[in-house]
Scaffold this motif. Structure first.
Motif, PDB file in Angstrom:
ATOM      1  N   GLY A  26       8.405  -3.110  13.167  1.00 20.17           N
ATOM      2  CA  GLY A  26       7.626  -2.199  13.408  1.00 20.17           C
ATOM      3  C   GLY A  26       6.185  -2.892  14.067  1.00 20.17           C
ATOM      4  N   ARG A  27       5.310  -2.298  13.258  1.00 17.84           N
ATOM      5  CA  ARG A  27       4.289  -3.419  13.364  1.00 17.84           C
ATOM      6  C   ARG A  27       4.221  -4.478  12.883  1.00 17.84           C
ATOM      7  NH1 ARG A  27      -0.644   1.053  14.449  1.00 17.84           N
ATOM      8  NH2 ARG A  27       0.058   2.516  14.798  1.00 17.84           N
ATOM      9  N   ILE A  28       2.706  -5.009  13.009  1.00 20.77           N
ATOM     10  CA  ILE A  28       2.487  -6.738  12.693  1.00 20.77           C
ATOM     11  C   ILE A  28       2.907  -7.016  11.494  1.00 20.77           C
ATOM     12  CG2 ILE A  28       1.174  -8.668  13.563  1.00 20.77           C
ATOM     13  CD1 ILE A  28      -0.340  -7.214  15.729  1.00 20.77           C
ATOM     14  N   PHE A  29       4.088  -7.774  11.052  1.00 24.31           N
ATOM     15  CA  PHE A  29       4.263  -7.791   9.556  1.00 24.31           C
ATOM     16  C   PHE A  29       3.269  -8.707   9.330  1.00 24.31           C
ATOM     17  CE2 PHE A  29       6.301  -8.759   6.359  1.00 24.31           C
ATOM     18  CZ  PHE A  29       6.756  -9.903   6.358  1.00 24.31           C
ATOM     19  N   SER A  30       2.887  -9.707  10.020  1.00 26.24           N
ATOM     20  CA  SER A  30       1.667 -10.687   9.451  1.00 26.24           C
ATOM     21  C   SER A  30       0.526 -10.271   8.529  1.00 26.24           C
ATOM     22  CB  SER A  30       1.671 -11.877  10.155  1.00 26.24           C
ATOM     23  OG  SER A  30       1.040 -11.385  11.488  1.00 26.24           O
ATOM     24  N   ARG A  31       0.270  -8.871   9.588  1.00 26.37           N
ATOM     25  CA  ARG A  31      -0.790  -8.129   8.444  1.00 26.37           C
ATOM     26  C   ARG A  31      -1.233  -7.875   7.497  1.00 26.37           C
ATOM     27  NH1 ARG A  31      -3.277  -6.145  14.354  1.00 26.37           N
ATOM     28  NH2 ARG A  31      -3.785  -8.054  15.454  1.00 26.37           N
ATOM     29  N   TYR A  32       0.335  -7.315   6.676  1.00 28.28           N
ATOM     30  CA  TYR A  32       0.364  -6.503   5.722  1.00 28.28           C
ATOM     31  C   TYR A  32       1.036  -7.722   4.664  1.00 28.28           C
ATOM     32  CZ  TYR A  32       1.447  -2.705   8.500  1.00 28.28           C
ATOM     33  OH  TYR A  32       1.243  -1.620   9.425  1.00 28.28           O
ATOM     34  N   ALA A  33      -0.361  -7.144   3.655  1.00 27.62           N
ATOM     35  CA  ALA A  33       0.537  -7.427   2.385  1.00 27.62           C
ATOM     36  C   ALA A  33       1.387  -6.931   1.575  1.00 27.62           C
ATOM     37  CB  ALA A  33      -0.645  -7.288   0.951  1.00 27.62           C
ATOM     38  N   MET A  34       2.883  -7.434   0.975  1.00 26.76           N
ATOM     39  CA  MET A  34       3.620  -7.198   0.720  1.00 26.76           C
ATOM     40  C   MET A  34       4.117  -7.138  -0.897  1.00 26.76           C
ATOM     41  SD  MET A  34       4.909  -6.880   3.746  1.00 26.76           S
ATOM     42  CE  MET A  34       7.204  -5.974   2.874  1.00 26.76           C
ATOM     43  N   GLY A  35       4.683  -6.616  -1.301  1.00 22.62           N
ATOM     44  CA  GLY A  35       5.439  -6.450  -2.507  1.00 22.62           C
ATOM     45  C   GLY A  35       6.294  -6.140  -3.257  1.00 22.62           C
ATOM     46  N   TRP A  36       6.905  -6.752  -4.753  1.00 20.04           N
ATOM     47  CA  TRP A  36       8.078  -5.854  -4.753  1.00 20.04           C
ATOM     48  C   TRP A  36       8.079  -5.979  -6.659  1.00 20.04           C
ATOM     49  CZ3 TRP A  36      13.319  -6.596  -1.984  1.00 20.04           C
ATOM     50  CH2 TRP A  36      13.258  -7.566  -1.322  1.00 20.04           C
ATOM     51  N   PHE A  37       8.576  -4.586  -6.352  1.00 19.36           N
ATOM     52  CA  PHE A  37       9.376  -3.290  -7.239  1.00 19.36           C
ATOM     53  C   PHE A  37      10.026  -3.533  -7.829  1.00 19.36           C
ATOM     54  CE2 PHE A  37       4.812  -1.972  -7.318  1.00 19.36           C
ATOM     55  CZ  PHE A  37       3.728  -2.852  -6.312  1.00 19.36           C
ATOM     56  N   ARG A  38      10.104  -3.022  -9.647  1.00 17.27           N
ATOM     57  CA  ARG A  38      11.250  -2.391  -9.333  1.00 17.27           C
ATOM     58  C   ARG A  38      11.659  -1.035 -10.253  1.00 17.27           C
ATOM     59  NH1 ARG A  38      12.805  -7.332 -14.187  1.00 17.27           N
ATOM     60  NH2 ARG A  38      11.162  -7.019 -15.505  1.00 17.27           N
ATOM     61  N   GLN A  39      12.653  -0.925 -10.352  1.00 17.63           N
ATOM     62  CA  GLN A  39      12.872   0.963 -11.593  1.00 17.63           C
ATOM     63  C   GLN A  39      14.145   0.669 -11.699  1.00 17.63           C
ATOM     64  OE1 GLN A  39      11.726   4.522  -9.443  1.00 17.63           O
ATOM     65  NE2 GLN A  39      11.328   5.227 -11.000  1.00 17.63           N
ATOM     66  N   ALA A  40      13.598   0.379 -13.092  1.00 13.03           N
ATOM     67  CA  ALA A  40      15.621   0.694 -13.837  1.00 13.03           C
ATOM     68  C   ALA A  40      15.664   2.227 -14.172  1.00 13.03           C
ATOM     69  CB  ALA A  40      15.416  -0.041 -15.290  1.00 13.03           C
ATOM     70  N   GLY A  42      15.346   5.724 -15.795  1.00 17.36           N
ATOM     71  CA  GLY A  42      14.698   6.883 -16.751  1.00 17.36           C
ATOM     72  C   GLY A  42      12.941   5.979 -16.956  1.00 17.36           C
ATOM     73  N   LYS A  43      12.813   4.689 -16.078  1.00 18.42           N
ATOM     74  CA  LYS A  43      11.582   4.281 -16.729  1.00 18.42           C
ATOM     75  C   LYS A  43      10.781   4.622 -15.252  1.00 18.42           C
ATOM     76  CE  LYS A  43      12.926   0.515 -19.737  1.00 18.42           C
ATOM     77  NZ  LYS A  43      13.158  -0.773 -20.070  1.00 18.42           N
ATOM     78  N   GLU A  44       9.441   4.412 -15.289  1.00 17.62           N
ATOM     79  CA  GLU A  44       8.576   3.869 -14.521  1.00 17.62           C
ATOM     80  C   GLU A  44       9.095   2.980 -13.437  1.00 17.62           C
ATOM     81  OE1 GLU A  44       5.207   6.974 -15.506  1.00 17.62           O
ATOM     82  OE2 GLU A  44       5.108   4.573 -15.508  1.00 17.62           O
ATOM     83  N   ARG A  45       8.189   3.619 -11.961  1.00 21.84           N
ATOM     84  CA  ARG A  45       8.197   1.743 -11.445  1.00 21.84           C
ATOM     85  C   ARG A  45       7.591   0.774 -11.297  1.00 21.84           C
ATOM     86  NH1 ARG A  45       9.316   2.912  -4.900  1.00 21.84           N
ATOM     87  NH2 ARG A  45      10.686   4.467  -5.779  1.00 21.84           N
ATOM     88  N   GLU A  46       7.580  -0.260 -12.071  1.00 22.62           N
ATOM     89  CA  GLU A  46       7.412  -1.516 -12.240  1.00 22.62           C
ATOM     90  C   GLU A  46       6.603  -3.215 -11.141  1.00 22.62           C
ATOM     91  OE1 GLU A  46       8.403  -3.223 -16.181  1.00 22.62           O
ATOM     92  OE2 GLU A  46       9.893  -4.098 -14.663  1.00 22.62           O
ATOM     93  N   PHE A  47       5.519  -3.585 -11.008  1.00 24.85           N
ATOM     94  CA  PHE A  47       4.976  -4.428 -10.143  1.00 24.85           C
ATOM     95  C   PHE A  47       5.731  -5.480 -10.517  1.00 24.85           C
ATOM     96  CE2 PHE A  47       2.845  -7.152  -7.376  1.00 24.85           C
ATOM     97  CZ  PHE A  47       2.626  -7.576  -8.668  1.00 24.85           C
ATOM     98  N   VAL A  48       6.799  -6.217  -9.877  1.00 28.09           N
ATOM     99  CA  VAL A  48       7.377  -7.343  -9.749  1.00 28.09           C
ATOM    100  C   VAL A  48       6.048  -8.626  -9.402  1.00 28.09           C
ATOM    101  CG1 VAL A  48       9.494  -8.880  -9.472  1.00 28.09           C
ATOM    102  CG2 VAL A  48       9.527  -6.370 -10.112  1.00 28.09           C
ATOM    103  N   ALA A  49       5.885  -8.566  -7.901  1.00 24.65           N
ATOM    104  CA  ALA A  49       5.406 -10.139  -7.264  1.00 24.65           C
ATOM    105  C   ALA A  49       4.466  -8.390  -6.315  1.00 24.65           C
ATOM    106  CB  ALA A  49       5.888 -10.752  -7.418  1.00 24.65           C
TER     107      ALA A  49
END
Length: 124
Positions: A26-40, A42-49
């Motif tokens: 899609g749009r220019i990837f290099s202009r985006y910050a990227m993150g990884w999250f996880r969700q187990a 029964g738990k809320e989605r949480e920040f990983v990196a």
């Protein structure tokens, strides 16, 4: 619009490693910050990196610091999460997310686009 597709999840024994990939289109990837999250279950989605658009700055959750590493290859429109020394408590669905603007944040609400997720299961 940005489309994100994660891959690389699976079943691994405790102490093992996996590398997740997130391919963006899609749009220019290099202009985006990227993150990884996880969700187990029964738990809320949480920040990983997360990683800044340039790749020059990263952040990791305390629970994964020293074990997980985030990186990106803007030429390939891909962000990676190298996961080492995996533990059963790392079991979750892992999501890739993109944020308009180059700065990353730890809150999931700060991100604009999400992938469908990939399952990581760590057996004891």
């Amino acid at each position: 619009q940005v489309q994100l597709v994660e891959s690389g999840g699976g079943l691994v024994q405790a102490g093992g490693s996996l590398r997740l990939s997130c391919a963006a289109s899609g749009r220019i990837f290099s202009r985006y910050a990227m993150g990884w999250f996880r969700q187990a279950p029964g738990k809320e989605r949480e920040f990983v990196a997360a990683i800044r658009w340039s790749g020059g700055s990263t952040a990791e959750a305390d629970s994964v610091k020293g074990r997980f590493t985030i990186s990106r290859d803007n030429a390939k429109n891909t962000v990676y999460l190298q996961m080492n020394s995996l533990k059963p408590e790392d079991t979750a669905v892992y999501y890739c997310a993109a944020r308009v603007g180059g700065t990353y944040y730890r809150g999931p609400d700060e991100y604009d686009y999400w992938g469908q997720g990939t399952q990581v299961t760590v057996s004891s």
